[in-house]
Scaffold this motif. Structure first.
Motif, mmCIF file in Angstrom:
data_model
loop_
_atom_site.group_PDB
_atom_site.id
_atom_site.type_symbol
_atom_site.label_atom_id
_atom_site.label_comp_id
_atom_site.label_asym_id
_atom_site.label_seq_id
_atom_site.Cartn_x
_atom_site.Cartn_y
_atom_site.Cartn_z
ATOM 1 N N PRO A 156 -10.735 21.519 25.057
ATOM 2 C CA PRO A 156 -11.289 22.783 25.316
ATOM 3 C C PRO A 156 -9.910 23.977 25.026
ATOM 4 N N PRO A 157 -10.257 25.122 25.182
ATOM 5 C CA PRO A 157 -9.204 26.222 24.937
ATOM 6 C C PRO A 157 -8.498 26.378 26.556
ATOM 7 N N CYS A 158 -7.194 26.133 26.278
ATOM 8 C CA CYS A 158 -6.336 26.173 27.628
ATOM 9 C C CYS A 158 -5.712 27.601 27.975
ATOM 10 N N PHE A 159 -6.605 28.085 28.733
ATOM 11 C CA PHE A 159 -6.234 29.513 29.330
ATOM 12 C C PHE A 159 -6.805 29.694 30.519
ATOM 13 N N SER A 160 -6.412 30.769 31.467
ATOM 14 C CA SER A 160 -7.012 31.298 32.368
ATOM 15 C C SER A 160 -7.825 32.750 31.993
ATOM 16 N N ARG A 161 -8.899 33.215 32.908
ATOM 17 C CA ARG A 161 -9.409 34.323 32.512
ATOM 18 C C ARG A 161 -8.422 35.479 32.825
ATOM 19 N N ALA A 162 -7.722 35.250 33.731
ATOM 20 C CA ALA A 162 -6.603 36.344 33.978
ATOM 21 C C ALA A 162 -5.567 35.921 35.013
ATOM 22 N N MET A 163 -4.440 36.682 34.850
ATOM 23 C CA MET A 163 -3.232 36.335 35.453
ATOM 24 C C MET A 163 -3.007 37.454 36.526
ATOM 25 N N LEU A 164 -2.769 36.990 37.733
ATOM 26 C CA LEU A 164 -2.191 38.315 38.478
ATOM 27 C C LEU A 164 -0.691 37.824 38.429
ATOM 28 N N ALA A 165 0.096 38.841 38.104
ATOM 29 C CA ALA A 165 1.607 38.928 37.805
ATOM 30 C C ALA A 165 2.392 39.725 38.316
ATOM 31 N N MET A 166 3.654 39.682 38.869
ATOM 32 C CA MET A 166 4.557 40.635 39.365
ATOM 33 C C MET A 166 5.486 40.902 38.219
ATOM 34 N N LEU A 167 5.038 41.934 37.607
ATOM 35 C CA LEU A 167 5.691 42.719 36.321
ATOM 36 C C LEU A 167 6.928 43.447 37.069
ATOM 37 N N PRO A 168 8.088 43.683 36.237
ATOM 38 C CA PRO A 168 9.122 44.632 36.926
ATOM 39 C C PRO A 168 8.498 45.831 37.331
ATOM 40 N N ASN A 169 7.489 46.437 36.821
ATOM 41 C CA ASN A 169 6.968 47.675 37.275
ATOM 42 C C ASN A 169 5.810 47.499 38.221
ATOM 43 N N GLY A 170 5.532 46.339 38.864
ATOM 44 C CA GLY A 170 4.592 46.219 39.807
ATOM 45 C C GLY A 170 3.583 45.132 39.771
ATOM 46 N N THR A 171 2.852 44.800 40.439
ATOM 47 C CA THR A 171 1.754 43.918 40.274
ATOM 48 C C THR A 171 0.728 44.107 39.502
ATOM 49 N N ARG A 172 0.308 43.224 38.265
ATOM 50 C CA ARG A 172 -0.675 43.850 37.553
ATOM 51 C C ARG A 172 -1.695 42.490 37.025
ATOM 52 N N LEU A 173 -2.933 42.791 36.954
ATOM 53 C CA LEU A 173 -3.747 41.877 36.589
ATOM 54 C C LEU A 173 -3.752 41.763 35.047
ATOM 55 N N LEU A 174 -3.333 40.811 34.290
ATOM 56 C CA LEU A 174 -3.376 40.676 32.960
ATOM 57 C C LEU A 174 -4.542 39.828 32.754
ATOM 58 N N VAL A 175 -5.436 40.525 31.870
ATOM 59 C CA VAL A 175 -6.762 40.091 31.699
ATOM 60 C C VAL A 175 -6.804 39.441 30.204
ATOM 61 N N SER A 176 -7.274 38.269 30.147
ATOM 62 C CA SER A 176 -7.431 37.412 28.937
ATOM 63 C C SER A 176 -8.502 38.168 27.974
ATOM 64 N N GLY A 177 -8.490 37.770 26.576
ATOM 65 C CA GLY A 177 -9.541 38.127 25.920
ATOM 66 C C GLY A 177 -10.838 37.767 26.555
ATOM 67 N N THR A 178 -11.672 38.793 26.746
ATOM 68 C CA THR A 178 -12.907 38.903 27.265
ATOM 69 C C THR A 178 -14.166 38.959 26.239
ATOM 70 N N ALA A 179 -15.113 38.335 26.500
ATOM 71 C CA ALA A 179 -16.335 38.468 25.392
ATOM 72 C C ALA A 179 -17.790 38.266 26.094
ATOM 73 N N SER A 180 -18.588 38.296 25.143
ATOM 74 C CA SER A 180 -19.979 38.110 25.594
ATOM 75 C C SER A 180 -20.342 36.839 25.699
ATOM 76 N N ILE A 181 -19.896 36.161 26.617
ATOM 77 C CA ILE A 181 -19.992 34.702 27.039
ATOM 78 C C ILE A 181 -20.503 34.414 28.600
ATOM 79 N N ARG A 182 -21.710 33.701 28.764
ATOM 80 C CA ARG A 182 -22.174 33.469 30.150
ATOM 81 C C ARG A 182 -22.128 31.984 30.225
ATOM 82 N N GLY A 183 -21.533 31.520 31.358
ATOM 83 C CA GLY A 183 -21.330 30.199 31.651
ATOM 84 C C GLY A 183 -20.378 29.830 30.302
ATOM 85 N N GLU A 184 -20.724 28.850 29.616
ATOM 86 C CA GLU A 184 -19.779 28.511 28.396
ATOM 87 C C GLU A 184 -20.514 29.002 27.110
#
Ligand code: 3EB
Length: 305
Positions: A185-213
């Motif tokens: 399988p592809p190893c990644f999370s859908r998003a990562m909540l990260a404390m960037l130097p400029n503040g907390t951001r949600l870093l959202v992965s490439g997102t596409a038209s996929i339901r379930g898998e």
């Protein structure tokens, strides 16, 4: 495709990370040439900023590698990037970009280059995580798209503090996909909540038209775009206990699309759904499944409390 294209301001965009990521770690500290799989050459560049590090590894003629050699090269390259971030003092990868040449070329029985890439990435993360049990706790957000050159490019953004992976309740975690989508399988999370130097951001992965898998809305750009935004919305709603997120907080996005003729419809459909102040890049690129007509990545600030 991705080798020569432009963003909405007319600047050239190569197979490179978006500018928000580059700006976090803009100083080149070290550049090395290493050997992978005993024959291919890779260049590994280490960039630093005040609170973030970025490592980019490039394998120039990756399309010359067999399936077996490419899997090993991808595993080695991910190992170099993850190990390099650790050695540079930014041991927590929060966001990875991969640019895969000839992403849909067939390499082995039922395996296009993306699936071979996935197998190598899986090998690297199994090693790095010490097994698959830790995937849900530490896998970074990611995008993997194709381009028309022959280079394999992997860039990883690392921080001093760990991010928190976020999954989408409407989608199977990518690291839990069944073998219908490849032997590993592809190893990644859908998003990562990260404390960037400029503040907390949600870093959202490439997102596409996929339901379930499964990919849904084959052949319909409009429906795929709607499904993609539904996925973004539900992903943001599922962030727990770290501020609230919604499409209204989106600051930057990249829109990857394989069909040049879809650009105008995408620009209309995407801008209608985003805050006017969001910075949007339109990047022609094949995405990881041939039937997907759009993939959107984003960074998102928490809503004011
Ligand atoms: C998907 O959800 C669609 O292989 O790193 C999106 C983001 C996709 C990242 C990757 C793949 C990747 O499976 C494709």
């Amino acid at each position: 495709m991705l080798d020569q294209t432009t963003n909405s301001r007319g600047s050239l965009v190569g197979p490179v990370v978006p500018s928000w990521a580059f700006e976090l770690a803009p100083c080149l500290r070290e550049s090395r040439v290493v050997c992978v799989v005993g024959k291919a050459i890779a260049r590994v560049d280490h960039f630093h900023g005040l609170g973030a590090g970025m490592i980019t590894a490039v394998v120039p003629s990756a399309t010359d590698l067999s399936a077996v050699a490419l899997r090993e090269a991808v595993a080695e390259v991910f190992g170099l990037v993850l190990g390099g971030l650790h050695d540079d003092g930014f041991p927590h990868p929060v966001r990875i970009w991969a640019f895969v040449p000839g992403i849909h070329d067939q390499m082995a029985e039922g395996m296009d280059r993306y699936r071979v890439f996935n197998a190598g990435r899986y090998d690297a993360f199994i090693r790095w995580c010490g097994g698959s049990a830790a995937f849900e706790k530490i896998l970074p957000a990611a995008s993997a798209v194709g381009h028309s050159g022959d280079r394999l490019v992997v860039s990883a953004l690392g921080l001093r503090t760990p991010g928190m992976p976020v999954e989408n309740p409407r989608q199977t975690p990518a690291f839990g996909y069944s073998p219908a989508h490849g032997p590993r399988p592809p190893c990644f999370s859908r998003a990562m909540l990260a404390m960037l130097p400029n503040g907390t951001r949600l870093l959202v992965s490439g997102t596409a038209s996929i339901r379930g898998e499964n990919s849904v809305h084959h052949g319909s750009l409009e429906s795929q775009l709607e499904e993609t935004f539904d996925n973004l919305h539900h992903l943001m709603q599922s962030v727990k206990g770290a501020g609230q997120f919604s499409l209204r907080g989106i600051e930057t996005t990249r829109v990857y699309f394989p069909r040049a003729e879809d650009r105008a419809a995408l620009m209309a459909g995407v801008s209608a759904r985003l805050p006017v102040e969001a910075a949007v890049e339109y990047v022609p690129a094949w995405v990881c499944r041939p039937e997907l007509l759009v993939e959107i990545e984003a960074t998102c600030a928490p809503l004011p409390s």
